[in-house]
Design a protein around this motif. Structure first.
Motif, mmCIF file in Angstrom:
data_model
loop_
_atom_site.group_PDB
_atom_site.id
_atom_site.type_symbol
_atom_site.label_atom_id
_atom_site.label_comp_id
_atom_site.label_asym_id
_atom_site.label_seq_id
_atom_site.Cartn_x
_atom_site.Cartn_y
_atom_site.Cartn_z
ATOM 1 N N LEU A 126 52.035 21.054 32.477
ATOM 2 C CA LEU A 126 50.524 21.139 31.827
ATOM 3 C C LEU A 126 50.214 22.286 30.979
ATOM 4 O O LEU A 126 49.510 22.304 29.995
ATOM 5 C CB LEU A 126 49.318 21.180 32.957
ATOM 6 N N ARG A 127 51.038 23.468 31.384
ATOM 7 C CA ARG A 127 50.846 24.757 30.468
ATOM 8 C C ARG A 127 51.453 24.343 29.033
ATOM 9 O O ARG A 127 50.832 25.106 28.304
ATOM 10 C CB ARG A 127 51.543 25.999 31.055
ATOM 11 N N ALA A 128 52.179 23.398 29.064
ATOM 12 C CA ALA A 128 52.816 23.182 27.676
ATOM 13 C C ALA A 128 51.967 22.431 26.713
ATOM 14 O O ALA A 128 52.080 22.286 25.496
ATOM 15 C CB ALA A 128 54.095 22.537 27.947
ATOM 16 N N VAL A 129 50.591 21.900 27.294
ATOM 17 C CA VAL A 129 49.779 21.445 26.526
ATOM 18 C C VAL A 129 48.292 22.157 26.704
ATOM 19 O O VAL A 129 47.581 21.915 27.655
ATOM 20 C CB VAL A 129 49.418 19.912 26.930
ATOM 21 N N PRO A 130 48.311 23.386 25.940
ATOM 22 C CA PRO A 130 47.330 24.486 26.249
ATOM 23 C C PRO A 130 45.748 24.024 26.477
ATOM 24 O O PRO A 130 45.156 24.343 27.320
ATOM 25 C CB PRO A 130 47.521 25.426 25.216
ATOM 26 N N GLU A 131 45.408 23.044 25.350
ATOM 27 C CA GLU A 131 44.159 22.782 25.249
ATOM 28 C C GLU A 131 43.623 21.743 26.857
ATOM 29 O O GLU A 131 42.785 21.696 27.253
ATOM 30 C CB GLU A 131 43.733 21.853 24.279
ATOM 31 N N LEU A 132 44.654 20.965 26.946
ATOM 32 C CA LEU A 132 44.537 20.178 28.222
ATOM 33 C C LEU A 132 44.523 20.990 29.295
ATOM 34 O O LEU A 132 43.686 20.594 30.156
ATOM 35 C CB LEU A 132 45.579 18.972 28.158
ATOM 36 N N TYR A 133 45.262 22.013 29.405
ATOM 37 C CA TYR A 133 45.515 22.621 30.651
ATOM 38 C C TYR A 133 44.184 23.246 31.098
ATOM 39 O O TYR A 133 43.744 23.380 31.947
ATOM 40 C CB TYR A 133 46.490 23.652 30.304
ATOM 41 N N VAL A 134 43.483 23.970 30.010
ATOM 42 C CA VAL A 134 42.326 24.659 30.073
ATOM 43 C C VAL A 134 41.348 23.696 30.448
ATOM 44 O O VAL A 134 40.471 23.848 31.378
ATOM 45 C CB VAL A 134 41.979 25.328 28.542
ATOM 46 N N SER A 135 41.063 22.504 29.858
ATOM 47 C CA SER A 135 40.244 21.303 30.172
ATOM 48 C C SER A 135 40.181 20.797 31.536
ATOM 49 O O SER A 135 39.191 20.827 32.203
ATOM 50 C CB SER A 135 40.382 20.308 29.402
ATOM 51 N N LEU A 136 41.251 20.688 32.225
ATOM 52 C CA LEU A 136 41.521 20.229 33.537
ATOM 53 C C LEU A 136 41.394 21.285 34.536
ATOM 54 O O LEU A 136 41.067 21.114 35.892
ATOM 55 C CB LEU A 136 42.997 19.831 33.727
ATOM 56 N N LEU A 137 41.648 22.611 34.271
ATOM 57 C CA LEU A 137 41.821 23.696 35.059
ATOM 58 C C LEU A 137 41.050 24.941 34.925
ATOM 59 O O LEU A 137 41.094 25.953 35.469
ATOM 60 C CB LEU A 137 43.278 24.255 35.617
ATOM 61 N N GLN A 138 39.911 24.641 34.109
ATOM 62 C CA GLN A 138 39.246 25.810 33.738
ATOM 63 C C GLN A 138 38.352 26.441 34.729
ATOM 64 O O GLN A 138 38.213 27.775 34.727
ATOM 65 C CB GLN A 138 38.064 25.489 32.352
ATOM 66 N N ALA A 139 37.973 25.916 35.698
ATOM 67 C CA ALA A 139 37.325 26.318 36.909
ATOM 68 C C ALA A 139 37.998 27.263 37.695
ATOM 69 O O ALA A 139 37.570 28.040 38.544
ATOM 70 C CB ALA A 139 36.736 25.225 37.764
ATOM 71 N N TYR A 140 39.331 27.250 37.573
ATOM 72 C CA TYR A 140 40.355 28.050 38.315
ATOM 73 C C TYR A 140 41.302 29.245 37.639
ATOM 74 O O TYR A 140 41.862 29.659 37.999
ATOM 75 C CB TYR A 140 41.447 27.145 39.096
#
Length: 385
Positions: free
Chosen positions: A356-370
């Motif tokens: 997931l970290r390799a797709v930064p924008e999606l990584y933030v979108s899915l895990l922004q609460a954490y």
């Protein structure tokens, strides 16, 4: 009593188990030479100490195991003890060399195997020899094959397989290659840098299948055999490897459905096919085919009633999507859907997070609460994930 203590040392996993075992053997020999006949070391004593030393992580464990073997031989030949080395003793030393890794250790193991074979042949010729006979067995050969395979020398492993087959044809039925032999050679090809390694592994698998179909159950191909060949293709730059691994998976399923229980595919086979797709190189048409196969393989795994998707399979599917999809919207939609299922299944691990970290924008979108200071700590995520 001493033998029981030695066995405990062998099972406890202590880093000094080998040294402590040698110290106990020294004590036993000292007591025996001082007149205490109740503590005479026997074959179990020596074999257990050799085994404990061989299984230690010490860099000099092969040399120490070899010295113990020589000490056992000399103690017997001098008349000090009745115990003499047997094939268990030699196999423990072979295992010590095999575990230590590297081509030099593998070469030492093969030289010891050669000396055993030569001694056995000499005893057969000189039937009146006063020496004792020790014959290498299948396990002896499998250990040395593994030693060569682990350091990438697949041709050396194949040469030993061929030697076993030749010796079997000469009447040494005890050296008939078994399933472990064949699977170990397959593993050697999967570790090899030979560009044709996957094809050679597949060729050996075909031989195993033909032997099995002809009634020779010694090869006994199973899920490990297929998954090893699939892994060999997965790691390679072989063209159309996604299609090749998909076809091998289909073949496994067909054999399983025809009643061969040992061919039942598992989640790691599916993950290996997904990895073959993710690491497909070449023209755009080949990558498009790999993407299609990857999505179909993931969906097939998800629909299975017998196999549960784990973190390895989820992570491998995320890798397929991020490496092969140019359409960001479709990619993000697929990963988001799979991510939610992954969390629902409780399979969110570090491997999944790395993908997931390799797709930064999606990584933030899915895990922004954490996310704290731009990073997600695995221990801060919900335990149910």
């Amino acid at each position: 009593t001493y033998n029981a203590v030695l066995k405990v040392w062998g099972k406890c996993g202590h880093r000094n188990a080998g040294e402590r075992s040698e110290a106990l053997l020294d004590k036993m020999l000292q007591l025996y030479e001082s007149g205490d006949s109740d503590v005479i070391p026997d074959d179990v004593t020596f074999n257990t100490v050799i085994h404990n030393v061989a299984n230690s992580n010490a860099m000099d464990s092969p040399q120490r195991a070899m010295r113990l073997l020589e000490r056992m031989k000399q103690s017997h030949e001098s008349g000090l003890i009745r115990a003499k080395p047997d094939i268990i003793s030699y196999n423990s030393v072979l295992n010590a060399f095999a575990k230590s890794g590297g081509p030099e250790s593998a070469q030492h193991a093969e030289e010891l195997l050669d000396s055993l074979e030569k001694r056995s042949n000499n005893n057969n010729i000189n039937s009146g020899s006063t020496g004792w006979e020790i014959r290498p067995d299948v396990y002896s050969y499998n250990i040395v094959i593994s030693a060569w395979g682990n350091c990438g020398y697949a041709n050396k492993a194949v040469a030993l397989l061929d030697r076993m087959t030749a010796l079997t044809n000469e009447g040494k039925a005890n050296l008939r290659p078994d399933a472990t032999t064949y699977n170990t050679v397959l593993h050697a090809w999967s570790q090899s840098s030979d560009r044709n390694a996957p094809v050679k592994a597949l060729g050996l698998l075909e031989i195993m299948l033909r032997l099995d179909e002809g009634g020779d159950r010694s090869a006994n191909p199973d899920v490990l055999s297929f998954s090893t060949v699939i892994n060999a293709f997965s790691k390679s730059k072989f063209p159309r490897k996604a299609r090749q691994t998909r076809d091998l998976l289909r073949r496994m399923k067909q054999l399983y459905e025809n009643g061969q229980e040992r061919m039942r595919p598992n989640v790691y086979v599916y993950a290996a096919v997904l990895n073959a797709c993710a690491y497909t190189f070449g023209r755009s048409e080949e990558k498009e085919e790999a993407l299609k196969i990857g999505i179909e393989t993931y969906e097939e795994l998800q629909s299975s009633t017998e196999i549960e998707t784990n973190h390895v399979a989820y992570g491998s599917f995320f890798r397929v999507c991020r490496r092969l999809m140019d359409d960001d919207y479709r990619r993000d939609d697929l990963i988001t859907s799979a991510f939610r299922q992954c969390c629902s299944d409780g399979q969110l691990g570090e491997y999944v997070l790395r993908q997931l970290r390799a797709v930064p924008e999606l990584y933030v979108s899915l895990l922004q609460a954490y996310i704290i200071d731009g990073e997600v700590l695995y221990q801060d995520l919900p335990s149910s994930w």
